[in-house]
Design a protein around this motif. Structure first.
Motif, short mmCIF file in Angstrom:
data_model
loop_
_atom_site.label_atom_id
_atom_site.label_comp_id
_atom_site.label_asym_id
_atom_site.label_seq_id
_atom_site.Cartn_x
_atom_site.Cartn_y
_atom_site.Cartn_z
N GLY A 182 28.54 54.11 44.99
CA GLY A 182 28.74 52.78 45.60
C GLY A 182 29.65 51.60 44.81
N GLN A 183 30.21 52.47 43.85
CA GLN A 183 31.64 51.09 42.64
C GLN A 183 32.53 52.20 43.03
OE1 GLN A 183 30.42 52.72 38.63
NE2 GLN A 183 29.84 50.65 38.03
N GLN A 184 33.36 51.27 43.08
CA GLN A 184 34.56 51.37 43.31
C GLN A 184 35.46 52.44 42.77
OE1 GLN A 184 37.64 48.47 43.62
NE2 GLN A 184 39.03 49.15 44.34
N LYS A 185 35.86 53.47 43.51
CA LYS A 185 36.85 55.00 42.95
C LYS A 185 38.28 54.17 42.05
CE LYS A 185 35.07 58.36 45.24
NZ LYS A 185 34.80 59.78 46.57
N GLU A 186 38.06 53.98 41.30
CA GLU A 186 39.92 53.50 40.91
C GLU A 186 39.35 54.34 39.14
OE1 GLU A 186 39.73 49.13 40.62
OE2 GLU A 186 37.76 49.27 39.89
N SER A 187 40.84 54.17 38.17
CA SER A 187 41.77 53.87 37.13
C SER A 187 41.32 52.59 36.77
CB SER A 187 42.08 54.85 36.74
OG SER A 187 42.07 56.47 37.91
N TYR A 188 40.89 52.42 35.02
CA TYR A 188 41.35 51.10 34.68
C TYR A 188 41.21 51.21 33.65
CZ TYR A 188 35.71 50.87 34.64
OH TYR A 188 34.47 50.98 35.04
N GLU A 189 40.77 50.15 32.33
CA GLU A 189 40.69 50.01 31.38
C GLU A 189 39.92 48.79 31.23
OE1 GLU A 189 45.13 48.48 31.62
OE2 GLU A 189 43.68 50.83 31.46
N TRP A 190 39.30 48.46 29.95
CA TRP A 190 38.53 47.40 29.91
C TRP A 190 38.66 47.14 27.90
CZ3 TRP A 190 35.49 52.54 30.36
CH2 TRP A 190 34.87 52.93 28.97
N THR A 191 38.65 45.96 27.74
CA THR A 191 38.07 45.94 26.48
C THR A 191 36.99 45.01 25.85
OG1 THR A 191 38.33 43.27 27.24
CG2 THR A 191 40.40 44.73 26.81
N ARG A 192 36.77 45.16 24.50
CA ARG A 192 35.77 44.83 24.21
C ARG A 192 34.84 43.73 24.69
NH1 ARG A 192 37.70 45.07 19.10
NH2 ARG A 192 38.59 42.30 18.58
N GLU A 193 35.78 42.56 24.66
CA GLU A 193 34.96 41.03 25.30
C GLU A 193 34.32 40.78 26.52
OE1 GLU A 193 33.96 37.64 24.65
OE2 GLU A 193 34.77 38.89 23.17
N TRP A 194 35.05 42.63 27.39
CA TRP A 194 34.90 42.24 29.10
C TRP A 194 33.22 42.55 28.63
CZ3 TRP A 194 33.68 47.19 31.99
CH2 TRP A 194 33.63 46.42 32.47
N THR A 195 33.16 43.84 27.95
CA THR A 195 32.18 44.00 27.72
C THR A 195 30.45 43.93 27.04
OG1 THR A 195 31.75 45.15 25.40
CG2 THR A 195 32.80 46.57 26.75
#
Length: 232
Positions: free
Chosen positions: A59-72
């Motif tokens: 169900g998650q969107q199929k996409e490429s992305y990056e994340w940061t420590r704060e986002w987690t």
């Protein structure tokens, strides 16, 4: 060596852009895109939490992305990292800066897919090794004091399970010719002795830090104590 987020993203785009020759099952995984953590201050990290690959939930969107420590922050998988940071500060007066990244960037929850779909054929092994080449750059960029490798399969890809098969052929080398470790009986964990840029980095090979197969409480407490002893 990558010089920016854009440069790192471009490396993954190149790797993932040349995957049309895989079977449909693998292509389905790769169609989800790639993902990785990137912190602008990752080269200042005291502790690097090393995982296998980002998960993918139906169900998650199929996409490429990056994340940061704060986002987690607040997300289940990453909560133990923040907890360890807090415990080191409160119980041992040790302040750390940490980051996290995975060996691989494809999005898949079942680890068996790595073994069954990618490690058993030449194309799959090449695809994995290209990402390990990026891992080498990231390790050299970060140069952490401590690595916490929280997945048993990581040992394999770092070359610690290399051996000779029945025909005398050396197998399971992966990054074993690039990075080497010695077990230090004085401090009770592995220490990198090659490459020179990482010489002296301490590494803990552990079970998962979250989920059903997470470390038991006593083992986890010893891990936090051990990290504190090394960083004091």
């Amino acid at each position: 060596m990558y010089e920016s987020l854009e440069d790192l993203r471009s490396k993954y785009e190149t790797i993932f852009g040349n995957t049309n020759h895989f079977n449909p099952e693998v292509n389905e995984i790769l169609s989800r895109g790639f993902a990785f953590q990137y912190d602008t201050d990752e080269n200042e990290a005291d502790v690097l939490f090393l995982g296998m690959n980002p998960s993918f939930v139906s169900g998650q969107q199929k996409e490429s992305y990056e994340w940061t420590r704060e986002w987690t922050r607040g997300k289940d998988y990453f909560t133990p990292f923040f907890n360890i940071e807090e415990e080191l500060k409160e119980e041992y007066n040790v302040n750390i800066k940490w980051t996290h990244y995975d060996l691989f960037a494809f999005r898949e929850t079942k680890q068996a897919s790595i073994k069954d779909l990618l490690m058993k054929n030449e194309e799959g092994r090449s695809f994995l090794f290209q990402q390990l080449e990026v891992l080498k750059e990231r390790l050299l960029q970060t140069q952490p004091k401590v690595i916490v490798a929280s997945n048993a399969l990581i040992r394999t890809f770092l070359g610690m399970n290399r051996h000779r098969d029945k025909k005398g052929n050396e197998v399971g080398v992966w990054l074993g010719d690039w990075i080497k470790f010695d077990f230090d009986k004085t401090i009770g964990t592995y220490v990198v002795n090659q490459p020179s840029e990482l010489k002296g980095t301490k590494i803990f090979f552990t079970s998962m830090l979250s989920g059903q197969r997470a470390l038991d409480l006593g083992t986890r407490e010893r891990l936090v104590w051990h990290i504190a002893e090394i960083l004091k």
